[in-house]
Design an enzyme around this catalytic site. Sequence first.
Site, PDB file in Angstrom:
ATOM      1  N   CYS A 155       0.872  -1.174   0.000  1.00  0.00           N
ATOM      2  CA  CYS A 155       0.000   0.000   0.000  1.00  0.00           C
ATOM      3  C   CYS A 155       0.907   1.221   0.000  1.00  0.00           C
ATOM      4  O   CYS A 155       1.761   1.370   0.875  1.00  0.00           O
ATOM      5  CB  CYS A 155      -0.860  -0.038   1.259  1.00  0.00           C
ATOM      6  SG  CYS A 155      -1.835   1.448   1.514  1.00  0.00           S
ATOM      7  N   CYS A 208     -11.215  14.272   5.022  1.00  0.00           N
ATOM      8  CA  CYS A 208     -12.117  13.264   5.599  1.00  0.00           C
ATOM      9  C   CYS A 208     -11.931  13.259   7.114  1.00  0.00           C
ATOM     10  O   CYS A 208     -10.805  13.250   7.612  1.00  0.00           O
ATOM     11  CB  CYS A 208     -11.832  11.883   5.015  1.00  0.00           C
ATOM     12  SG  CYS A 208     -12.142  11.810   3.243  1.00  0.00           S
ATOM     13  N   CYS A 264      -2.639  15.440   2.678  1.00  0.00           N
ATOM     14  CA  CYS A 264      -3.834  15.334   1.835  1.00  0.00           C
ATOM     15  C   CYS A 264      -4.718  16.531   2.131  1.00  0.00           C
ATOM     16  O   CYS A 264      -4.740  17.043   3.247  1.00  0.00           O
ATOM     17  CB  CYS A 264      -4.580  14.041   2.188  1.00  0.00           C
ATOM     18  SG  CYS A 264      -6.048  13.738   1.183  1.00  0.00           S
TER      19      CYS A 264
HETATM   20  N1  SAH Z   1      -7.787   9.324  -0.720  1.00  0.00           N
HETATM   21  C1  SAH Z   1      -8.153   7.995  -1.043  1.00  0.00           C
HETATM   22  C2  SAH Z   1      -7.190   6.939  -0.568  1.00  0.00           C
HETATM   23  C3  SAH Z   1      -6.655   7.016   0.823  1.00  0.00           C
HETATM   24  S1  SAH Z   1      -7.345   6.214   2.185  1.00  0.00           S
HETATM   25  C4  SAH Z   1      -9.550   7.677  -0.563  1.00  0.00           C
HETATM   26  O1  SAH Z   1     -10.133   8.498   0.109  1.00  0.00           O
HETATM   27  O2  SAH Z   1     -10.075   6.626  -0.937  1.00  0.00           O
HETATM   28  C5  SAH Z   1      -7.865   4.587   1.861  1.00  0.00           C
HETATM   29  C6  SAH Z   1      -9.148   4.248   2.595  1.00  0.00           C
HETATM   30  O3  SAH Z   1      -8.986   4.229   4.017  1.00  0.00           O
HETATM   31  C7  SAH Z   1     -10.265   5.240   2.317  1.00  0.00           C
HETATM   32  O4  SAH Z   1     -11.459   4.548   2.136  1.00  0.00           O
HETATM   33  C8  SAH Z   1     -10.280   6.045   3.598  1.00  0.00           C
HETATM   34  O5  SAH Z   1     -11.495   6.707   3.765  1.00  0.00           O
HETATM   35  C9  SAH Z   1     -10.016   4.981   4.627  1.00  0.00           C
HETATM   36  N2  SAH Z   1      -9.563   5.491   5.930  1.00  0.00           N
HETATM   37  C10 SAH Z   1      -8.779   6.553   6.202  1.00  0.00           C
HETATM   38  N3  SAH Z   1      -8.593   6.691   7.530  1.00  0.00           N
HETATM   39  C11 SAH Z   1      -9.275   5.698   8.110  1.00  0.00           C
HETATM   40  C12 SAH Z   1      -9.486   5.311   9.459  1.00  0.00           C
HETATM   41  N4  SAH Z   1      -8.948   5.984  10.476  1.00  0.00           N
HETATM   42  N5  SAH Z   1     -10.243   4.228   9.689  1.00  0.00           N
HETATM   43  C13 SAH Z   1     -10.799   3.523   8.665  1.00  0.00           C
HETATM   44  N6  SAH Z   1     -10.637   3.850   7.383  1.00  0.00           N
HETATM   45  C14 SAH Z   1      -9.890   4.921   7.101  1.00  0.00           C
END
Ligand code: SAH
Length: 346
Positions: free
Chosen positions: A105, A116, A112
């Site tokens: 990965c 989120c 970023c």
């Molecule tokens: N920017 C991309 C890829 C990065 S994260 C995206 O948003 O898809 C990969 C995955 O992990 C995404 O689905 C993201 O929302 C999730 N993710 C990030 N932090 C997390 C956390 N603390 N717990 C669970 N999933 C998480």
Amino acid sequence: MKKDICAYTYEQLQKEMEEIGEKRFRAKQIYDWLHVKQAEDFCMMSNLPKGLRSKLDENYEILPVTLLRKQESRLDGTSKFLFQLYDQNVVESVLMRYKHGNSVCISSQVGCRMGCRFCASTIGGLVRNLSPSEMLGQVYQVQKLTDERVDNVVVMGTGEPLDNYDNFVRFVHLLTDEHGLHISQRNVTVSTCGIVPGILKLAGEQLQITLALSLHGATQDKRKQLMPVADRYEFGEVLSACDVYFKRTGRRITFEYSLVHGVNDTDEDARELADILRHRNCHLNLIPVNPIQERDFKRPSRKNAQNFKNKLEKSGINVTIRREMGADIDGACGQLRRRYVQTNKE
Ligand code: SAH
């Protein structure tokens, strides 16, 4: 400014050699040194004339991706790597050892800007994009440091790959080129929070990579609660972009759904999610949220997560709960880097 030689595709390198007055076949040799033997210095390229080696050294550079720290999970076969880049920025990569092969990965950006709410990678904002060669360098280093074959590459680390679109697409070409590491495109997955124009453009690239869409909510409102990117694109638009991707590439979409207790894990959420996915040829990956220090999100109990999964399964949806990997080594996205950045600020 020296040029970043690992970012040239095979065809681009052939052109480049001709432009600097060299024979085309030199590109094959150099590409092999860079992407198969993974040389880190031009002086290693023993089948090139000395003159060419110094010419390369004067005008080009191989951007460093250097190991700073490695953590091995005692719970499962997961290893986490913290890498330093030429400008002292750090990124993290993870090697997950599954029965069906090794997955790496990688990160696509330093930080970023998607914001989120439950994600550690976005807390300090975006620092900069990674070049294609820095994404590639993470894969090469993991392979070198472990001496293990990399079967799958997932772009699910720190960063939003479609916010660094051109570099990301070039990276896929480099990674899957038959003259290089030659990973099958079908073994590459890109995860996006849902940048609609990026998804549509990617659908037209004639690539066979898997698209993973971070859904995290089954309605516009639910998504908005967790993901600021939902303010920019309507829920319906995101879903139709995924449909276009499936139609044009024939690749089944993976939907990712981080389960956050009390936010998106109720029976109603499961029903709404089932309604959306039922008619789609897709896979659903449930990820019990990894709680991060800076935010107060909790994961559902194991039983609740299983119930949620059962409800979706009953609707005929192909669903898995993502097995937690490396929970003892800052398993959640961006946590190792975050800890490093924090400690080194103090
Ligand atoms: N920017 C991309 C890829 C990065 S994260 C995206 O948003 O898809 C990969 C995955 O992990 C995404 O689905 C993201 O929302 C999730 N993710 C990030 N932090 C997390 C956390 N603390 N717990 C669970 N999933 C998480």
